[in-house]
Scaffold this active site. Structure first.
Site, PDB file in Angstrom:
ATOM      1  N   HIS A 118      -5.977  -4.255  -1.852  1.00 54.19           N
ATOM      2  CA  HIS A 118      -5.584  -2.890  -2.717  1.00 54.19           C
ATOM      3  C   HIS A 118      -5.093  -3.933  -4.321  1.00 54.19           C
ATOM      4  O   HIS A 118      -5.034  -2.986  -5.189  1.00 54.19           O
ATOM      5  CB  HIS A 118      -4.210  -2.695  -2.883  1.00 54.19           C
ATOM      6  CG  HIS A 118      -4.325  -1.267  -1.397  1.00 54.19           C
ATOM      7  ND1 HIS A 118      -4.533   0.482  -2.234  1.00 54.19           N
ATOM      8  CD2 HIS A 118      -3.808  -1.234  -0.591  1.00 54.19           C
ATOM      9  CE1 HIS A 118      -4.615   0.645  -1.031  1.00 54.19           C
ATOM     10  NE2 HIS A 118      -3.752  -0.100  -0.024  1.00 54.19           N
TER      11      HIS A 118
ATOM     12  N   LYS B  91     -12.331   0.419  -0.569  1.00 54.32           N
ATOM     13  CA  LYS B  91     -11.193   0.454  -2.491  1.00 54.32           C
ATOM     14  C   LYS B  91     -12.230   0.158  -3.074  1.00 54.32           C
ATOM     15  O   LYS B  91     -12.507   0.696  -3.837  1.00 54.32           O
ATOM     16  CB  LYS B  91     -10.023  -0.240  -1.978  1.00 54.32           C
ATOM     17  CG  LYS B  91      -9.077  -0.182  -0.568  1.00 54.32           C
ATOM     18  CD  LYS B  91      -7.974  -0.750  -0.057  1.00 54.32           C
ATOM     19  CE  LYS B  91      -7.178   0.160   0.993  1.00 54.32           C
ATOM     20  NZ  LYS B  91      -8.209  -0.341   1.991  1.00 54.32           N
TER      21      LYS B  91
ATOM     22  N   SER C 216       0.577  -0.647  -0.145  1.00 59.60           N
ATOM     23  CA  SER C 216       0.041   0.075  -0.229  1.00 59.60           C
ATOM     24  C   SER C 216       1.090   1.599  -0.280  1.00 59.60           C
ATOM     25  O   SER C 216       0.723   2.465  -0.828  1.00 59.60           O
ATOM     26  CB  SER C 216      -0.840   0.018   1.130  1.00 59.60           C
ATOM     27  OG  SER C 216      -0.254   0.064   2.539  1.00 59.60           O
TER      28      SER C 216
END
Length: 394
Positions: A209, A240, A181
């Site tokens: 991610h 996300k 990240s």
């Protein structure tokens, strides 16, 4: 006896301010998007995890509204009592099918997903963790009684050394982020899997991610590398790229049934509100037909990263839509971020303890919702601030 007071905390807060490490949340007006407003100013947003723009997608909003009307605002209980509604069961079935695993178990947040999944580890286990793994993994490991070892970031020689040192004494679990990240680089998952199979270890990948970003239709790093059936535990987030909130573990059915009985965040937290579960379900279904949107995300990311590198910026090991600009000391990083704000670009500085003391960076996150004009605007402002601060020569 003196009256108890929290005044003693001010000393630490002042120290944080002096070092450029003090920051309170920005309050935004309106929804998440490529341009957002705060204090009456419209700013280009380069710090959002809303990779695909799903937070405002009409199909996802409609699913949430319909779930509230049908099922109410809350679930009324933890999952193991009366809090498992049909919408939760449907979401888990959809996730398992999407990820290509036997089963999936949903948690209330991505952070608590790692805490819950890592409760699998006990005194007979060894956990071997990449040094740059996310804080939720680090905290989850700390809560276990497993033996612990670290390997240098993506260093396969050191990982193999840790496996050799174990010599089969304990069950070994190799844990890595799929996409890291802070640097935006991708784990060498094929090499990790090969070592795991050589030494009889389990592989645990956190795709926070990578979900919605890597792999076909955003299925994650396991799909990206064609490693289906060779990664034992896949953790993902429902925030996300998915655009809502929550997390999940995807893997064997026996793993799901075990965690239902042992994972404390699952056992002792009220389940997702129906609107959240329905929105997540709609988002996963939307991902199945969103490859063109994911392609646009990557096109934007490559355009932005290349432009920054051509200007002379150090973007660390970025390979993904996470594009850091390395600055250095916390105070210099905070100042760079503040000056960008004056220029109309919101890109938060990331400093110690999230990254090393001398590795402060402005972390930019590119989304599919950005236009090339947006990204050109950002690069121009970043260059202007870099020349103003001496990061680049004028």
């Amino acid at each position: 006896m003196p009256k108890a007071s929290f005044e003693y905390l001010n000393g630490e807060l002042e120290r944080l301010q002096q070092k450029g490490m003090y920051r309170l949340p920005t309050v935004w007006s309106g929804a998440s998007g490529p341009w957002m407003e705060t204090d009456g100013r419209k700013l280009l947003q380069l710090s959002s995890n809303n990779y695909l723009g799903f937070t405002g997608h009409p199909d996802i909003k409609k699913a949430a509204i319909e779930a509230i009307e049908k099922l109410g605002a809350g679930s009324g209980s933890v999952r193991t009592i009366t809090g498992t509604l049909d919408i939760h069961d449907e979401l888990e079935r959809e996730l398992a099918d999407f990820k290509g695993t036997e089963a999936a178990l949903v948690f209330q947040s991505g952070f608590t997903t790692n805490q819950g999944a890592l409760s699998l580890l006990g005194t007979d286990d060894l956990v071997i963790s990449d040094e740059l793994n996310h804080a939720s993994i680090i905290d989850g490991i700390r809560l276990t009684k497993a033996e612990r070892a670290i390997f240098a970031h993506k260093d396969m020689d050191q990982l193999e050394l840790r496996l050799k040192e174990n010599d089969g004494r304990k069950r070994a679990f190799i844990i890595t982020d799929g996409v890291f990240s802070m640097d935006g680089d991708i784990a060498p998952l094929p090499e990790i899997v090969e070592l795991a199979e050589k030494y009889g270890a389990f592989v645990y990948v956190d795709d926070a991610h990578a979900s919605g970003v890597l792999g076909r239709n955003g299925k994650g790093s396991t799909d990206h590398f064609g490693l289906h059936g060779r990664v034992h535990i896949q953790v993902g987030t429902l925030s996300k790229a998915v655009g809502v909130v929550g997390g999940y573990v995807a893997g064997a059915d026996v793993l799901k049934r075990y965690l239902i009985h042992k994972a404390r965040p699952f056992l002792f937290s009220t389940s997702q509100p129906p609107a959240v579960a329905a929105a997540c379900l709609a988002a996963i279904r939307l991902l199945r037909r969103s490859q063109p949107l994911i392609d646009r995300l990557w096109d934007n990311a490559n355009f932005f990263r290349t432009r920054l590198q051509e200007e002379g910026f150090d973007t660390a090991g970025s390979e993904t839509p996470i594009v850091p600009i390395l600055i250095g000391a916390p105070d210099k990083t905070a100042e760079f971020s503040r000056l960008l704000l004056e220029e109309g670009v919101y890109a938060q500085g990331i400093v110690y303890p999230t990254v090393a003391m001398d590795k402060g960076r402005v972390r930019c996150i590119v989304t599919a919702a950005h236009t090339k004009d947006d990204l050109t605007f950002a690069v121009d402002r970043i260059v202007a601030v870099a020349k103003r601060t001496g990061l680049l020569k004028g």
